[in-house]
Design an enzyme around this catalytic site. Structure first.
Site, PDB file in Angstrom:
ATOM      1  N   GLU A  12     -65.156  -6.061 -31.448  1.00 18.02           N
ATOM      2  CA  GLU A  12     -64.709  -4.965 -30.595  1.00 18.02           C
ATOM      3  C   GLU A  12     -65.856  -3.959 -30.498  1.00 18.02           C
ATOM      4  O   GLU A  12     -66.359  -3.506 -31.533  1.00 18.02           O
ATOM      5  CB  GLU A  12     -63.478  -4.278 -31.204  1.00 18.02           C
ATOM      6  CG  GLU A  12     -62.196  -5.082 -31.084  1.00 18.02           C
ATOM      7  CD  GLU A  12     -60.999  -4.353 -31.687  1.00 18.02           C
ATOM      8  OE1 GLU A  12     -59.994  -4.194 -30.996  1.00 18.02           O
ATOM      9  OE2 GLU A  12     -61.080  -3.937 -32.861  1.00 18.02           O
ATOM     10  N   SER A  46     -63.132   0.156 -39.773  1.00 16.74           N
ATOM     11  CA  SER A  46     -61.877  -0.328 -39.198  1.00 16.74           C
ATOM     12  C   SER A  46     -60.971   0.828 -38.808  1.00 16.74           C
ATOM     13  O   SER A  46     -60.074   0.653 -37.993  1.00 16.74           O
ATOM     14  CB  SER A  46     -61.091  -1.163 -40.215  1.00 16.74           C
ATOM     15  OG  SER A  46     -61.892  -2.048 -40.888  1.00 16.74           O
ATOM     16  N   ASN A  98     -56.067  -4.316 -33.966  1.00 13.37           N
ATOM     17  CA  ASN A  98     -55.223  -3.894 -35.086  1.00 13.37           C
ATOM     18  C   ASN A  98     -54.091  -2.972 -34.645  1.00 13.37           C
ATOM     19  O   ASN A  98     -53.046  -2.918 -35.290  1.00 13.37           O
ATOM     20  CB  ASN A  98     -56.070  -3.234 -36.180  1.00 13.37           C
ATOM     21  CG  ASN A  98     -56.897  -4.272 -36.918  1.00 13.37           C
ATOM     22  OD1 ASN A  98     -56.566  -5.443 -36.930  1.00 13.37           O
ATOM     23  ND2 ASN A  98     -58.002  -3.836 -37.524  1.00 13.37           N
ATOM     24  N   HIS A 114     -67.053  -3.515 -34.245  1.00 16.82           N
ATOM     25  CA  HIS A 114     -66.023  -3.914 -35.210  1.00 16.82           C
ATOM     26  C   HIS A 114     -65.941  -5.433 -35.260  1.00 16.82           C
ATOM     27  O   HIS A 114     -65.327  -6.074 -34.403  1.00 16.82           O
ATOM     28  CB  HIS A 114     -64.684  -3.283 -34.804  1.00 16.82           C
ATOM     29  CG  HIS A 114     -63.600  -3.480 -35.798  1.00 16.82           C
ATOM     30  ND1 HIS A 114     -62.322  -3.858 -35.459  1.00 16.82           N
ATOM     31  CD2 HIS A 114     -63.594  -3.365 -37.157  1.00 16.82           C
ATOM     32  CE1 HIS A 114     -61.585  -3.961 -36.549  1.00 16.82           C
ATOM     33  NE2 HIS A 114     -62.327  -3.660 -37.584  1.00 16.82           N
TER      34      HIS A 114
END
Ligand SMILES: NC(=O)c1ccc[n+]([C@@H]2O[C@H](COP(=O)([O-])OP(=O)(O)OC[C@H]3O[C@@H](n4cnc5c(N)ncnc54)[C@H](O)[C@@H]3O)[C@@H](O)[C@H]2O)c1
Length: 284
Positions: free
Chosen positions: A154, A121, A192, A142
Site C-alpha cells: 500500500e 501499520s 486493514n 506498507h
C-alpha cells in the site's frame, strides 16, 4: 526517479525490514540494512539466508541467485552508511516516539532530495511527515508479511506527500515485482481497515452462537474465496493485535461501528492470544 534509485536504506532488520531487504536484493537493488546492534543485524541476515534456502529447495531460485542477493545486502549498525541511499524505508519497532526520533536523525543525515518512507501499520503518515523537514518527500510504503511472498504494497500519501514522491515510491515498489495500490492516509489505510473489522465481526457471530468456529471459517473460505477463515487469521495475527487495532479505530473515528467484540476482549484478558500462546480460537 525510481530508476535512479540504486541503493535503498532500510531501518530495522526485524520481520519486515529483512523481508523488504530480501525482496529488493533478489531484484537487483542494493540494500543497506541498519539496526541497533550486531546481533539484530545477524539475525536479520540469517532470516534472509534461510528464506532464500527455502526458495532454492522449491527450485524458485538457484544457489547463485542466493549468493548474488546476499552480496547486495550490507548490514550495518551505523546510520552513516545510509548516506549512499536514494530512498530510505523505516521499518523499526512500531512506536511513534521511536519513529519520530529515527526520522529526525535521518533528516540531519540524508541529502534533501532523498525520499523517506515508513512501513508503519498504524501511525499517521501525515503526522510522521510533519515531524520531518521533508514532509513532501515522505510517504508510507506498507508491505505485507511475509514480504517475499506477498504481492501487495500500500502506497500511502500523507496530506503533504508530493506527486513526484508518490510516483517514485510506487515505481520502486514495482521493481521487486510487487503490485502497489495507492491510498490516502487514514487509520488502517485500506486493507486493514476492512480486514480487521471483518475479523471482529466473526467474534460477534461466534459469541451469538450462530455457527461453530469451524463453520464460520469454512463459510468465509468457501463463500468469499479467502485462503484462510477470519478466526484462524485472528489466531495468526494475534488476538491482542486485532483488539489493539479495533481500539485505534474506535478512538480515531469515534464511531461505534468499530466497537471491539466483547469475546475478543475477554479472550485477550485470558491471555488466549492465538498461535503465539498455543491457544486462541483454535488450539495449537
Ligand atoms: N509484522 C507485520 O506483520 C507487519 C506488517 C506490516 C507492517 N509492519 C510494521 O513494520 C514495522 C516493523 O515491524 P516488524 O514486525 O518488522 O518488527 P520487529 O520487532 O520484527 O523488528 C523491528 C526491528 O527494529 C529494530 N529497531 C528498533 N529501534 C531501532 C532504531 N533506533 N534503529 C534501527 N533499528 C531499530 C529492532 O531492533 C528490530 O530488529 C512496524 O512499524 C510494524 O508496524 C509490520
Amino acid at each position: 526517479m525510481s530508476n535512479s534509485i540504486q541503493t535503498v536504506g532500510i531501518i530495522g532488520s526485524g520481520t519486515m525490514g529483512n523481508g523488504i531487504a530480501q525482496a529488493c536484493a533478489t531484484h537487483g537493488i542494493r540494500v543497506v540494512l541498519v539496526d541497533i546492534n550486531q546481533a539484530a543485524i545477524e539475525k536479520g541476515l540469517a532470516a534472509v539466508a534461510s528464506s532464500l534456502d527455502r526458495l532454492i529447495k522449491k527450485e524458485k531460485i538457484s544457489a547463485t541467485d542466493k549468493d548474488a542477493a546476499l552480496a547486495l545486502i550490507q548490514g550495518s549498525t551505523s546510520y552513516d552508511d545510509l548516506k549512499g541511499a536514494q530512498l530510505v524505508i523505516e521499518a523499526a519497532t512500531e512506536s511513534e516516539t521511536l519513529k519520530v526520533k529515527i526520522l529526525q536523525q535521518l533528516d540531519s543525515l540524508l541529502a534533501p532530495e532523498v525520499i523517506v518512507a515508513t512501513n508503519t501499520s498504524s501511525i499517521s503518515i501525515t503526522k510522521l511527515a510533519a515531524a520531518t523537514q521533508r514532509p513532501d518527500r515522505f510517504i508510507g510504503m506498507h508491505f505485507f508479511n511475509p514480504v517475499p511472498m506477498m504481492a501487495l504494497v500500500e502506497i500511502i500519501r500523507g496530506l503533504q506527500t508530493s506527486d513526484a514522491t508518490h510516483d517514485a515510491g510506487k515505481a520502486l515498489a514495482e521493481r521487486p515485482a510487487k503490485s502497489p495500490v495507492t491510498a490516502k492516509n487514514a487509520p488502517g489505510f485500506v486493507v486493514n481497515r476492512i480486514l480487521v473489522p471483518m475479523i471482529n465481526e466473526a467474534f460477534f457471530v461466534l459469541a451469538e452462537g450462530l455457527a461453530t468456529p469451524e463453520d464460520i471459517d469454512a463459510g468465509m473460505k468457501l463463500g468469499t474465496n479467502q485462503p484462510i477463515g477470519p478466526l484462524a487469521l485472528a489466531d495468526m495475527i494475534g488476538l491482542d493485535v486485532c483488539l489493539a487495532v479495533m481500539n485505534v479505530y474506535m478512538a480515531e473515528f469515534n464511531d461505534s461501528k468499530y466497537r471491539p467484540a466483547p469475546l475478543l476482549k475477554e479472550m485477550v484478558a485470558a491471555g488466549w492470544l492465538g498461535r503465539k500462546t498455543g491457544r486462541g480460537i483454535f488450539t495449537y
